[in-house]
Design an enzyme around this catalytic site. Structure first.
Site, PDB file in Angstrom:
ATOM      1  N   CYS A  45       0.983  -1.399   0.143  1.00 21.45           N
ATOM      2  CA  CYS A  45       0.033   0.235   0.162  1.00 21.45           C
ATOM      3  C   CYS A  45       0.678   1.420  -0.155  1.00 21.45           C
ATOM      4  O   CYS A  45       0.453   2.399  -0.201  1.00 21.45           O
ATOM      5  CB  CYS A  45      -0.631  -0.682   0.974  1.00 21.45           C
ATOM      6  N   HIS A  80      -3.030   6.803   2.542  1.00 20.78           N
ATOM      7  CA  HIS A  80      -3.800   5.452   1.486  1.00 20.78           C
ATOM      8  C   HIS A  80      -5.114   4.885   2.429  1.00 20.78           C
ATOM      9  O   HIS A  80      -5.345   5.392   3.281  1.00 20.78           O
ATOM     10  CB  HIS A  80      -2.830   4.548   2.340  1.00 20.78           C
ATOM     11  N   ASN A 130      -9.966  -0.477   0.492  1.00 21.81           N
ATOM     12  CA  ASN A 130      -8.289  -0.940   0.584  1.00 21.81           C
ATOM     13  C   ASN A 130      -7.745  -1.210  -1.274  1.00 21.81           C
ATOM     14  O   ASN A 130      -8.267  -2.889  -1.445  1.00 21.81           O
ATOM     15  CB  ASN A 130      -8.814  -1.523   1.718  1.00 21.81           C
TER      16      ASN A 130
HETATM   17  N1  ACO Z   1     -17.462  -8.685  10.457  1.00 21.79           N
HETATM   18  C1  ACO Z   1     -17.373  -9.007  11.523  1.00 21.79           C
HETATM   19  N2  ACO Z   1     -17.162  -9.155  12.144  1.00 21.79           N
HETATM   20  C2  ACO Z   1     -15.666  -9.123  12.359  1.00 21.79           C
HETATM   21  C3  ACO Z   1     -15.013  -9.169  11.468  1.00 21.79           C
HETATM   22  C4  ACO Z   1     -16.047  -8.753  10.073  1.00 21.79           C
HETATM   23  N3  ACO Z   1     -15.901  -7.983   8.779  1.00 21.79           N
HETATM   24  N4  ACO Z   1     -13.602  -9.228  10.869  1.00 21.79           N
HETATM   25  C5  ACO Z   1     -13.472  -9.377  12.552  1.00 21.79           C
HETATM   26  N5  ACO Z   1     -14.781  -9.969  13.204  1.00 21.79           N
HETATM   27  C6  ACO Z   1     -14.471  -9.748  14.802  1.00 21.79           C
HETATM   28  C7  ACO Z   1     -13.838  -9.996  15.753  1.00 21.79           C
HETATM   29  O1  ACO Z   1     -13.425 -11.788  15.076  1.00 21.79           O
HETATM   30  C8  ACO Z   1     -13.441  -9.726  16.871  1.00 21.79           C
HETATM   31  O2  ACO Z   1     -14.864 -10.601  17.084  1.00 21.79           O
HETATM   32  P1  ACO Z   1     -14.180 -11.273  18.465  1.00 21.79           P
HETATM   33  O3  ACO Z   1     -13.718 -10.176  19.641  1.00 21.79           O
HETATM   34  O4  ACO Z   1     -15.209 -11.937  19.224  1.00 21.79           O
HETATM   35  O5  ACO Z   1     -12.913 -11.883  18.688  1.00 21.79           O
HETATM   36  C9  ACO Z   1     -14.081  -8.418  16.226  1.00 21.79           C
HETATM   37  O6  ACO Z   1     -14.709  -8.632  15.205  1.00 21.79           O
HETATM   38  C10 ACO Z   1     -12.800  -7.240  16.206  1.00 21.79           C
HETATM   39  O7  ACO Z   1     -12.586  -8.123  15.831  1.00 21.79           O
HETATM   40  P2  ACO Z   1     -10.744  -7.536  15.704  1.00 21.79           P
HETATM   41  O8  ACO Z   1      -9.370  -7.480  14.464  1.00 21.79           O
HETATM   42  O9  ACO Z   1     -10.433  -6.721  16.680  1.00 21.79           O
HETATM   43  O10 ACO Z   1     -11.117  -5.699  14.584  1.00 21.79           O
HETATM   44  P3  ACO Z   1     -10.698  -4.154  14.882  1.00 21.79           P
HETATM   45  O11 ACO Z   1     -11.376  -3.274  15.647  1.00 21.79           O
HETATM   46  O12 ACO Z   1      -9.216  -3.904  15.049  1.00 21.79           O
HETATM   47  O13 ACO Z   1     -11.307  -3.979  13.475  1.00 21.79           O
HETATM   48  C11 ACO Z   1      -9.760  -4.507  11.155  1.00 21.79           C
HETATM   49  C12 ACO Z   1     -10.020  -4.850  12.193  1.00 21.79           C
HETATM   50  C13 ACO Z   1     -10.500  -3.484   9.848  1.00 21.79           C
HETATM   51  C14 ACO Z   1      -8.768  -5.197  10.081  1.00 21.79           C
HETATM   52  C15 ACO Z   1      -9.198  -3.023  11.570  1.00 21.79           C
HETATM   53  O14 ACO Z   1      -7.785  -3.763  12.757  1.00 21.79           O
HETATM   54  C16 ACO Z   1      -8.012  -2.447  10.550  1.00 21.79           C
HETATM   55  O15 ACO Z   1      -8.626  -1.656   9.747  1.00 21.79           O
HETATM   56  N6  ACO Z   1      -6.867  -2.762  10.129  1.00 21.79           N
HETATM   57  C17 ACO Z   1      -5.795  -1.781   9.547  1.00 21.79           C
HETATM   58  C18 ACO Z   1      -5.500  -2.568   8.028  1.00 21.79           C
HETATM   59  C19 ACO Z   1      -4.714  -1.698   7.114  1.00 21.79           C
HETATM   60  O16 ACO Z   1      -4.693  -0.285   7.553  1.00 21.79           O
HETATM   61  N7  ACO Z   1      -3.860  -2.242   6.822  1.00 21.79           N
HETATM   62  C20 ACO Z   1      -3.301  -1.409   5.630  1.00 21.79           C
HETATM   63  C21 ACO Z   1      -2.380  -2.286   5.411  1.00 21.79           C
HETATM   64  S1  ACO Z   1      -2.621  -3.372   3.828  1.00 21.79           S
HETATM   65  C22 ACO Z   1      -1.624  -4.346   2.403  1.00 21.79           C
HETATM   66  O17 ACO Z   1      -0.811  -3.024   2.581  1.00 21.79           O
HETATM   67  C23 ACO Z   1      -1.888  -4.492   1.650  1.00 21.79           C
END
Ligand code: ACO
Length: 319
Positions: free
Chosen positions: A111, A248, A278
């Site tokens: 990214c 990004h 994304n």
């Molecule tokens: N739908 C419903 N529930 C979900 C989903 C979904 N799509 N995905 C995860 N959950 C659940 C999980 O299982 C978890 O449940 P639990 O508490 O019962 O275990 C709960 O939601 C919370 O999960 P987290 O992973 O802690 O959620 P978070 O608030 O951290 O959000 C996310 C996840 C959106 C991926 C976030 O961490 C994020 O944006 N991270 C950065 C990603 C990024 O910026 N990537 C860029 C680089 S990508 C590249 O270089 C190719």
């Protein structure tokens, strides 16, 4: 002499996949995706390839610039989802658009790829006598997703954005900084394909994106403000002097958090991820394209990418 942006282009696949539609396939909901990420829709390739999206974006950038493809001396494509590892996507685009004199290669920095590719192109223009360079971010990430992994398939999508840089008396590129932290190499991974082999005994891994979302969130919200501050220091500017921040487009909450850390209103951060999700290396040039109607002459703009590697990169432009 400096470097300026002469043209911009963008291309996305025709099919729009909404959160609701996605929720019919995988255990998720519109509410979860919207509140955790800001994404509502994404464009997913059905017949479009990385080469085709990159070519469409490139053609639009060239036409906007009014430059003959024959006069483009450099084509760099940033991608983690090429159709072929050989030849590079850049060579295929150059063939399609008629850039018959160009040096062509791809860059992989996930990214951050667009900023890395821009830094390389601009250095080559400043040092190597290249007059016109096409930098494209292009991805079809949908073919690299595990569509049963709700932690990733709701986030990533497809598209391409292109920027045509040209040498000019006025200089639009005020500063760039890039960096990597390979200690975080395991936080986002996408194994390369392995063909039919007789002797090779390395265990095969699924060719899909795996991500430790929380770790990447912490990395992005720490490293991006640092990188932006570094670039601003180089140019002796303060965060308030930036008209538009184009990060990004990974997650709306990351952008809000970075805004807070820099002490600027979040309204200064341009967002189009609700439409596109994304799109990795394509997201910054696609967002710049969509933001251009808002930009005024003389505006200072920050572009900042972060992603797998781990990698990050920030550019300061004067519009
Ligand atoms: N739908 C419903 N529930 C979900 C989903 C979904 N799509 N995905 C995860 N959950 C659940 C999980 O299982 C978890 O449940 P639990 O508490 O019962 O275990 C709960 O939601 C919370 O999960 P987290 O992973 O802690 O959620 P978070 O608030 O951290 O959000 C996310 C996840 C959106 C991926 C976030 O961490 C994020 O944006 N991270 C950065 C990603 C990024 O910026 N990537 C860029 C680089 S990508 C590249 O270089 C190719």
């Amino acid at each position: 002499m400096g470097v300026k942006i002469a043209g911009l282009g963008k291309a996305v696949p025709q099919m729009v996949l909404s959160n609701e539609k996605l929720s019919e396939r995988v255990d998720t909901s519109d509410e979860w995706i919207r509140s955790r990420t800001g994404i509502e829709n994404r464009c997913i390739a059905v017949t479009e390839t990385t080469e085709q999206l990159a070519t469409s974006a490139a053609l639009e950038a060239i036409s906007a610039a009014g430059i003959e493809a024959h006069n483009i001396e450099l084509v760099i494509v940033a991608t983690v989802s090429p159709d072929t590892t050989m030849p590079s996507t850049a060579c295929l685009v150059a063939r399609n658009i008629g850039a018959d004199r160009a040096t062509c290669f791809d860059i992989t920095a996930a990214c951050s790829g667009f900023v890395f590719a821009s830094e390389v192109a601009i250095s080559m223009m400043n040092q190597g006598g290249y007059q016109n360079a096409l930098v494209i971010g292009a991805e079809v990430l949908s073919k690299m997703l595990d569509w049963e992994d709700r932690g990733t398939c709701v986030l990533f999508a497809d598209g391409a954005g292109a920027v045509l840089y040209t040498k000019s008396e006025e200089n639009q590129i005020l500063a760039i900084e890039t960096g990597s932290n390979p200690k975080g190499a395991d936080q986002i991974t996408l194994p390369a394909g392995v063909g039919n082999h007789t002797f090779y005994q390395v265990e095969e891994r699924k060719q899909t994106i795996q991500m430790s979302g929380r770790d990447v969130y912490v990395f992005a919200t720490t490293k991006v403000p640092e990188s932006i501050r570094k670039v601003l220091e180089k140019a002796q500017l303060t965060p308030e002097e930036i008209a538009v921040y184009i990060l990004h487009q990974a997650n709306s909450r990351i952008m809000d958090n970075v805004a807070q850390k820099l002490g600027v209103p979040k309204e200064h951060f341009f967002k189009n991820l609700s439409h596109y999700g994304n799109t990795s290396a394509a997201s910054i040039p696609m967002a710049l394209y969509d933001a251009k109607a808002l930009l005024k002459s003389g505006d200072k703009i920050i572009l900042s990418g972060f992603g797998a590697g781990l990698t990050w990169g920030t550019m300061l432009l004067e519009w």
